[in-house]
Design a protein around this motif. Structure first.
Motif, short mmCIF file in Angstrom:
data_model
loop_
_atom_site.label_atom_id
_atom_site.label_comp_id
_atom_site.label_asym_id
_atom_site.label_seq_id
_atom_site.Cartn_x
_atom_site.Cartn_y
_atom_site.Cartn_z
N ARG A 1 61.47 -26.29 59.50
CA ARG A 1 60.43 -27.29 60.22
C ARG A 1 60.75 -27.08 61.70
O ARG A 1 61.47 -27.40 62.36
CB ARG A 1 60.60 -28.68 59.61
CG ARG A 1 60.06 -28.61 58.24
CD ARG A 1 58.78 -28.39 57.84
NE ARG A 1 58.39 -28.27 56.55
CZ ARG A 1 58.35 -27.39 55.76
NH1 ARG A 1 58.65 -26.15 56.34
NH2 ARG A 1 57.96 -27.70 54.27
N TYR A 2 59.42 -26.85 62.36
CA TYR A 2 59.38 -26.83 63.90
C TYR A 2 59.08 -28.37 64.40
O TYR A 2 58.26 -28.86 64.26
CB TYR A 2 58.43 -25.65 64.23
CG TYR A 2 58.18 -25.82 65.90
CD1 TYR A 2 59.25 -25.56 66.75
CD2 TYR A 2 56.84 -26.22 66.41
CE1 TYR A 2 58.90 -25.27 68.07
CE2 TYR A 2 56.60 -26.14 67.77
CZ TYR A 2 57.77 -25.73 68.66
OH TYR A 2 57.42 -25.65 69.98
N ILE A 3 60.20 -28.67 64.99
CA ILE A 3 59.99 -30.24 65.24
C ILE A 3 59.09 -30.74 65.92
O ILE A 3 58.46 -31.78 65.50
CB ILE A 3 61.40 -30.70 65.87
CG1 ILE A 3 62.69 -30.34 65.12
CG2 ILE A 3 61.38 -32.01 66.57
CD1 ILE A 3 64.12 -30.55 65.81
N PRO A 4 58.30 -29.96 66.97
CA PRO A 4 57.24 -30.67 67.47
C PRO A 4 56.02 -30.79 66.60
O PRO A 4 54.99 -31.75 66.92
CB PRO A 4 56.68 -29.71 68.59
CG PRO A 4 58.12 -28.92 68.93
CD PRO A 4 58.62 -28.84 67.75
N LYS A 5 55.91 -30.07 65.44
CA LYS A 5 54.77 -30.28 64.57
C LYS A 5 55.09 -31.27 63.34
O LYS A 5 54.30 -31.47 62.61
CB LYS A 5 54.45 -28.83 63.98
CG LYS A 5 53.76 -27.89 64.94
CD LYS A 5 53.21 -26.81 64.29
CE LYS A 5 54.01 -25.99 63.21
NZ LYS A 5 53.81 -24.48 62.83
N TYR A 6 56.46 -31.59 63.34
CA TYR A 6 56.96 -32.40 62.28
C TYR A 6 56.61 -33.85 62.38
O TYR A 6 57.02 -34.39 63.47
CB TYR A 6 58.20 -32.11 61.90
CG TYR A 6 58.94 -32.76 60.72
CD1 TYR A 6 58.36 -32.38 59.43
CD2 TYR A 6 59.72 -33.75 60.79
CE1 TYR A 6 58.91 -33.13 58.10
CE2 TYR A 6 59.92 -34.45 59.68
CZ TYR A 6 59.91 -34.15 58.31
OH TYR A 6 60.22 -34.71 57.19
N LYS B 1 63.31 -33.47 74.31
CA LYS B 1 62.52 -34.63 74.14
C LYS B 1 62.29 -34.64 72.80
O LYS B 1 62.38 -35.65 72.05
CB LYS B 1 61.33 -34.56 75.22
CG LYS B 1 60.69 -36.01 75.07
CD LYS B 1 59.55 -35.91 76.13
CE LYS B 1 58.78 -37.42 76.25
NZ LYS B 1 57.71 -37.45 75.16
N HIS B 2 61.72 -33.59 72.26
CA HIS B 2 61.23 -33.64 70.79
C HIS B 2 62.37 -33.93 69.91
O HIS B 2 62.14 -34.59 68.63
CB HIS B 2 60.24 -32.30 70.44
CG HIS B 2 59.02 -32.27 71.03
ND1 HIS B 2 58.95 -31.57 72.23
CD2 HIS B 2 57.83 -32.65 70.49
CE1 HIS B 2 57.79 -31.70 72.41
NE2 HIS B 2 56.84 -32.14 71.75
N VAL B 3 63.51 -33.49 70.12
CA VAL B 3 64.74 -33.64 69.27
C VAL B 3 65.11 -35.13 69.51
O VAL B 3 65.66 -35.71 68.56
CB VAL B 3 65.82 -32.63 69.55
CG1 VAL B 3 66.77 -32.81 68.63
CG2 VAL B 3 65.12 -31.10 69.51
N TYR B 4 65.21 -35.57 70.71
CA TYR B 4 65.67 -37.05 70.81
C TYR B 4 64.75 -37.99 69.97
O TYR B 4 65.14 -39.04 69.63
CB TYR B 4 65.59 -36.91 72.47
CG TYR B 4 66.38 -38.62 73.09
CD1 TYR B 4 67.60 -38.35 73.19
CD2 TYR B 4 65.26 -39.58 73.31
CE1 TYR B 4 68.30 -39.50 73.53
CE2 TYR B 4 66.07 -40.71 73.75
CZ TYR B 4 67.65 -40.70 73.89
OH TYR B 4 67.99 -41.85 74.26
N GLU B 5 63.41 -37.67 70.17
CA GLU B 5 62.42 -38.55 69.44
C GLU B 5 62.39 -38.31 67.95
O GLU B 5 61.82 -39.21 67.36
CB GLU B 5 61.03 -38.28 70.32
CG GLU B 5 61.11 -38.90 71.56
CD GLU B 5 59.75 -38.80 72.35
OE1 GLU B 5 58.71 -38.18 71.69
OE2 GLU B 5 59.76 -39.07 73.61
N LEU B 6 62.89 -37.11 67.39
CA LEU B 6 62.98 -37.09 65.80
C LEU B 6 63.87 -38.04 65.49
O LEU B 6 63.96 -38.46 64.39
CB LEU B 6 63.17 -35.72 65.56
CG LEU B 6 63.31 -35.35 64.12
CD1 LEU B 6 62.01 -35.40 63.31
CD2 LEU B 6 63.74 -34.01 63.84
N MET B 7 65.04 -37.88 66.00
CA MET B 7 66.46 -38.47 65.44
C MET B 7 66.07 -39.86 65.04
O MET B 7 66.41 -40.00 63.96
CB MET B 7 67.51 -38.25 66.26
CG MET B 7 67.94 -36.72 66.36
SD MET B 7 69.31 -36.40 67.46
CE MET B 7 70.81 -37.21 66.68
#
Ligand SMILES: Cc1cc2nc3c(=O)[nH]c(=O)nc-3n(C[C@H](O)[C@H](O)[C@H](O)COP(=O)(O)O)c2cc1C
Ligand code: SF4
Ligand code: SF4
Length: 253
Positions: A29-34, A57-63
């Motif tokens: 899964r590509y994080i910005p679309k998940y 940023k996208h990884v920091y905000e997914l976690m």
């Protein structure tokens, strides 16, 4: 089923994620679309570049959104100086209460090359050496070996300050007359920060500093601070059009 989440702008992390999927199976899964928590998967994996001694940023905000009951393994890659990013990531995951089992880190070719030039032979050398490192990390992951980073100095303040300034990066880009208005930069931007307005490419202020547009414009028409630099980078082992794609269990890369 394994869930392999990745962020990548120039393909290094995509390559590692694809190699990981070949070893352990699962969906990518590509994080910005998940937009989920990973609850549909048995185990969670994140493959990400290091940004400013921390995380994109996208990884920091997914976690913070991830399912805390699922085991999590992170594989980071950096271009020159990781600055304790593996420990930073472990600390962050532990503070969030995630079930973090491992944080691996390895060196890949540098892509933050807007202000300086990395000689091509050096990049080639780093890439050549990376295969051994990737193989070692993936063998550990596949065998279920856990590896948490030792406590070390991190650069939390620098990271948070840089992260809060990334939105300004887009405004430092300009587009030369080589632009053919193909719209590729518009569709690849993970932050929806680029638009084609009245035949002109324009940048908004939501940039996450990934440099995907800069490296992947087919005309090299995007320039940073009006510098006419020629070198651009994309990992040679992936299909560039796969950056940003999701892959299901049966799909080959
Ligand atoms: C905004 C930004 C910040 C970066 N910060 C670091 C860093 O602090 N340390 C480092 O060694 N590499 C840094 N890099 C380089 C990337 O981590 C590295 O080239 C990575 O392999 C790129 O992965 P990708 O091709 O999947 O996007 C940075 C790159 C970008 C775009
Ligand atoms: S990708 Fe490059 S050529 Fe295509 S619209 Fe964007 S700037 Fe122009
Ligand atoms: S504007 Fe360019 S550098 Fe900024 S987020 Fe979009 S693709 Fe990445």
């Amino acid at each position: 089923m394994n869930g392999i989440f990745y962020f990548s702008s120039t393909g290094n992390s995509l390559y590692i994620a694809q190699e990981l999927k070949k070893r352990i199976g699962g969906q990518m899964r590509y994080i910005p679309k998940y937009d989920g928590s990973g609850e549909e998967f048995d185990k969670l994996y994140i493959v990400s570049p290091v940004y400013s001694f921390g995380l994109p940023k996208h990884v920091y905000e997914l976690m913070p959104k991830l399912d805390k009951t699922k085991e999590l393994v992170v594989i980071l890659n950096y271009g020159g100086m990781a600055g304790g990013a593996d420990y930073f990531c472990y600390k962050y995951a532990a503070e969030l209460g995630l079930n973090i089992k491992s944080v691996f880190i390895l060196k890949m070719p540098e892509n933050f090359t807007v202000t300086f030039t990395v000689p091509k032979f050096y990049l080639k050398g780093v890439l050549k050496k990376s295969y051994k490192r990737i193989n070692k990390v993936l063998t550990d992951v596949e065998s279920g070996k856990h590896s948490l980073p030792k406590k070390r100095k991190t650069h939390d303040e620098t990271y948070l300050k840089n992260k809060s300034n990334w939105h300004l990066i887009g405004k430092r880009f300009s587009v030369t007359d080589k632009c053919v208005r193909c719209g590729k930069c518009v569709s690849l931007c993970p932050a929806n920060n680029i638009a084609l307005i009245d035949g002109k490419i324009e940048f908004d202020d939501k940039c996450v500093a990934c440099l995907g547009c800069y490296h992947r414009c087919p005309q090299k028409a995007i320039v940073y601070l009006n510098k006419s630099k020629k070198d651009r980078y994309v990992n040679p082992n992936i299909n560039e059009s796969d950056i940003g794609a999701d892959f299901d269990e049966t799909e080959s890369e």
